[in-house]
Design a protein around this motif. Sequence first.
Motif, PDB file in Angstrom:
ATOM      1  N   THR A 164     -47.665 -20.242 -30.037  1.00  0.00           N
ATOM      2  CA  THR A 164     -46.609 -19.295 -30.431  1.00  0.00           C
ATOM      3  C   THR A 164     -45.359 -19.965 -30.995  1.00  0.00           C
ATOM      4  OG1 THR A 164     -45.766 -19.283 -28.157  1.00  0.00           O
ATOM      5  CG2 THR A 164     -47.350 -17.577 -28.722  1.00  0.00           C
ATOM      6  N   ARG A 165     -45.179 -21.277 -30.713  1.00  0.00           N
ATOM      7  CA  ARG A 165     -43.961 -21.943 -31.199  1.00  0.00           C
ATOM      8  C   ARG A 165     -44.249 -23.207 -31.989  1.00  0.00           C
ATOM      9  NH1 ARG A 165     -39.411 -19.918 -28.477  1.00  0.00           N
ATOM     10  NH2 ARG A 165     -38.211 -21.763 -29.027  1.00  0.00           N
ATOM     11  N   GLY A 166     -45.516 -23.592 -32.051  1.00  0.00           N
ATOM     12  CA  GLY A 166     -45.888 -24.739 -32.863  1.00  0.00           C
ATOM     13  C   GLY A 166     -46.283 -25.947 -32.027  1.00  0.00           C
ATOM     14  N   VAL A 167     -47.220 -26.712 -32.594  1.00  0.00           N
ATOM     15  CA  VAL A 167     -47.757 -27.892 -31.908  1.00  0.00           C
ATOM     16  C   VAL A 167     -46.658 -28.926 -31.680  1.00  0.00           C
ATOM     17  CG1 VAL A 167     -49.281 -29.879 -32.284  1.00  0.00           C
ATOM     18  CG2 VAL A 167     -50.123 -27.559 -32.687  1.00  0.00           C
ATOM     19  N   ARG A 196     -55.303 -32.826 -23.932  1.00  0.00           N
ATOM     20  CA  ARG A 196     -55.551 -34.207 -24.382  1.00  0.00           C
ATOM     21  C   ARG A 196     -55.351 -34.302 -25.893  1.00  0.00           C
ATOM     22  NH1 ARG A 196     -60.003 -34.889 -21.309  1.00  0.00           N
ATOM     23  NH2 ARG A 196     -61.484 -34.712 -23.002  1.00  0.00           N
ATOM     24  N   SER A 197     -55.826 -33.286 -26.582  1.00  0.00           N
ATOM     25  CA  SER A 197     -55.691 -33.337 -28.051  1.00  0.00           C
ATOM     26  C   SER A 197     -54.211 -33.189 -28.461  1.00  0.00           C
ATOM     27  CB  SER A 197     -56.574 -32.277 -28.707  1.00  0.00           C
ATOM     28  OG  SER A 197     -55.827 -31.207 -29.180  1.00  0.00           O
ATOM     29  N   LEU A 198     -53.448 -32.420 -27.681  1.00  0.00           N
ATOM     30  CA  LEU A 198     -52.008 -32.295 -27.984  1.00  0.00           C
ATOM     31  C   LEU A 198     -51.298 -33.623 -27.743  1.00  0.00           C
ATOM     32  CD1 LEU A 198     -51.158 -28.761 -26.513  1.00  0.00           C
ATOM     33  CD2 LEU A 198     -51.227 -29.400 -28.920  1.00  0.00           C
ATOM     34  N   LYS A 199     -51.716 -34.335 -26.666  1.00  0.00           N
ATOM     35  CA  LYS A 199     -51.127 -35.665 -26.391  1.00  0.00           C
ATOM     36  C   LYS A 199     -51.414 -36.601 -27.566  1.00  0.00           C
ATOM     37  CE  LYS A 199     -51.967 -35.693 -21.400  1.00  0.00           C
ATOM     38  NZ  LYS A 199     -52.708 -36.303 -20.311  1.00  0.00           N
ATOM     39  N   ALA A 200     -52.648 -36.551 -28.063  1.00  0.00           N
ATOM     40  CA  ALA A 200     -53.030 -37.436 -29.176  1.00  0.00           C
ATOM     41  C   ALA A 200     -52.182 -37.117 -30.407  1.00  0.00           C
ATOM     42  CB  ALA A 200     -54.513 -37.272 -29.485  1.00  0.00           C
ATOM     43  N   ARG A 201     -51.959 -35.810 -30.631  1.00  0.00           N
ATOM     44  CA  ARG A 201     -51.149 -35.432 -31.801  1.00  0.00           C
ATOM     45  C   ARG A 201     -49.711 -35.924 -31.632  1.00  0.00           C
ATOM     46  NH1 ARG A 201     -53.123 -29.327 -33.573  1.00  0.00           N
ATOM     47  NH2 ARG A 201     -54.980 -29.355 -32.311  1.00  0.00           N
ATOM     48  N   ARG A 250     -47.687 -38.613 -33.993  1.00  0.00           N
ATOM     49  CA  ARG A 250     -46.395 -38.268 -34.586  1.00  0.00           C
ATOM     50  C   ARG A 250     -45.357 -39.340 -34.271  1.00  0.00           C
ATOM     51  NH1 ARG A 250     -42.364 -34.616 -33.166  1.00  0.00           N
ATOM     52  NH2 ARG A 250     -43.453 -33.905 -31.314  1.00  0.00           N
ATOM     53  N   ILE A 251     -45.340 -39.810 -33.018  1.00  0.00           N
ATOM     54  CA  ILE A 251     -44.356 -40.781 -32.576  1.00  0.00           C
ATOM     55  C   ILE A 251     -44.607 -42.144 -33.273  1.00  0.00           C
ATOM     56  CG2 ILE A 251     -43.575 -42.145 -30.572  1.00  0.00           C
ATOM     57  CD1 ILE A 251     -42.498 -39.266 -30.687  1.00  0.00           C
ATOM     58  N   THR A 252     -45.889 -42.541 -33.318  1.00  0.00           N
ATOM     59  CA  THR A 252     -46.160 -43.867 -33.888  1.00  0.00           C
ATOM     60  C   THR A 252     -45.904 -43.872 -35.393  1.00  0.00           C
ATOM     61  OG1 THR A 252     -48.476 -43.254 -33.907  1.00  0.00           O
ATOM     62  CG2 THR A 252     -47.793 -44.737 -32.157  1.00  0.00           C
TER      63      THR A 252
END
Length: 402
Positions: A354-357, A388-393, A397-399
Amino acid sequence: MDPLERALRDIERALGDEAFQEGVKRAARHAEERVPHILEEHPYLRELAREVRRVKEEVLSNLDHYIEEAMESLGRMGARAYLAGDASEAREIVAGIVGTGKTVVLSKSMTAEELGLREYLESLGNEVWETDLGQLLIQLEGGKPMHSVAPAVHLTRERVAALLREKLGLRVPPGTSPEEMVRLVRGFLREKFTSADVGISGANAIAAETGSIVLVENEGNIRLVTGLPPVHIAVAGVEKIVPTLLDALKVAIVQAAYDGLYPPNYINVISGPSATADIEHKRVRGAHGPLEVHVVLVDNGRRAALRDPLLSEQLRCIRCGRCQWECPVWQHTANLWGGPSYGGPMGVVWTAITRGVEEASGLALLCLGCARCDYVCPVEIPISRILRSLKARYSKRITRGV
Ligand code: SF4
């Protein structure tokens, strides 16, 4: 402030709050004990949950068709149906119906929370009251609900007494029993129910075939919110649509069971404005219940999530809150972890939808990956895999420094 930073700040405070920790721990322990007992006593509930999963998959594979069918059926039953693309459109539709200077009673709805509906209607000059006791306490406290079905789970009876005294001016001396507090709130809200111009509810399910809204509850406030004021507005995510009324009733039953409150005190079915056929057997709308029923179907990221193979699985969620009760992180943070309206493991994913990944992915880092949520979810959503997939995303993004 970054959503993860904000969550960490709030959680740090809550970890040092003994009453908060005790309230959440007690409620989680009761729910953890109750649900397995209910499922053992009523073995058909597991099969019903599997049926609900199948029904939800069928709807999500053809959502646009079911939205169209639901809107047609609602119209046929005399309700007005709207499809809102995002939260702001949904708020405007509701505000257009309510207007200003009105008294509005609300029954607990996570979709209304997602839309920030109460605050928005108040900002337009309406007097708005939550009528679910837990949700009323959240309104008085000025916080967010701490669980999908038990919003005030973190409040001890002493804190509840103080809120009722300070914010509503009720006579609640120290040592007042919960029964007495409930009686006092009942008296306070009775007058709001009878004087309200508009009642706003959510929906546990909407039957596409008949245009019926199904709502499950225990307090009886939903009956009053949807039955007493002349205008009823229901707000519901489009994923709440199911093919038939029987399917909708199954959703309500499974939701109640996996929340640990089975059998529920009430299941409400609303098919358009109240009606009578008592004069010459001709159906006339507008009897003792509302004269108008409006149903606002909310997309707000849901149809876009259908294109994501993992986020789309969350759209089967029936908001029973069992993954929250079972989560070892939630048992310390309650809904302070998860996003501005939703919370816990399912909450992080609903925030992504609802607010974005981008907003949700950092919050996923707090997941321990124990997968208890996956094992207890009645509709078998692989919540820990989505997290887990959100953590990977997030890491990506951070790297990449974006
Ligand atoms: S994700 Fe599953 S367990 Fe959690 S609230 Fe939704 S349906 Fe219930």
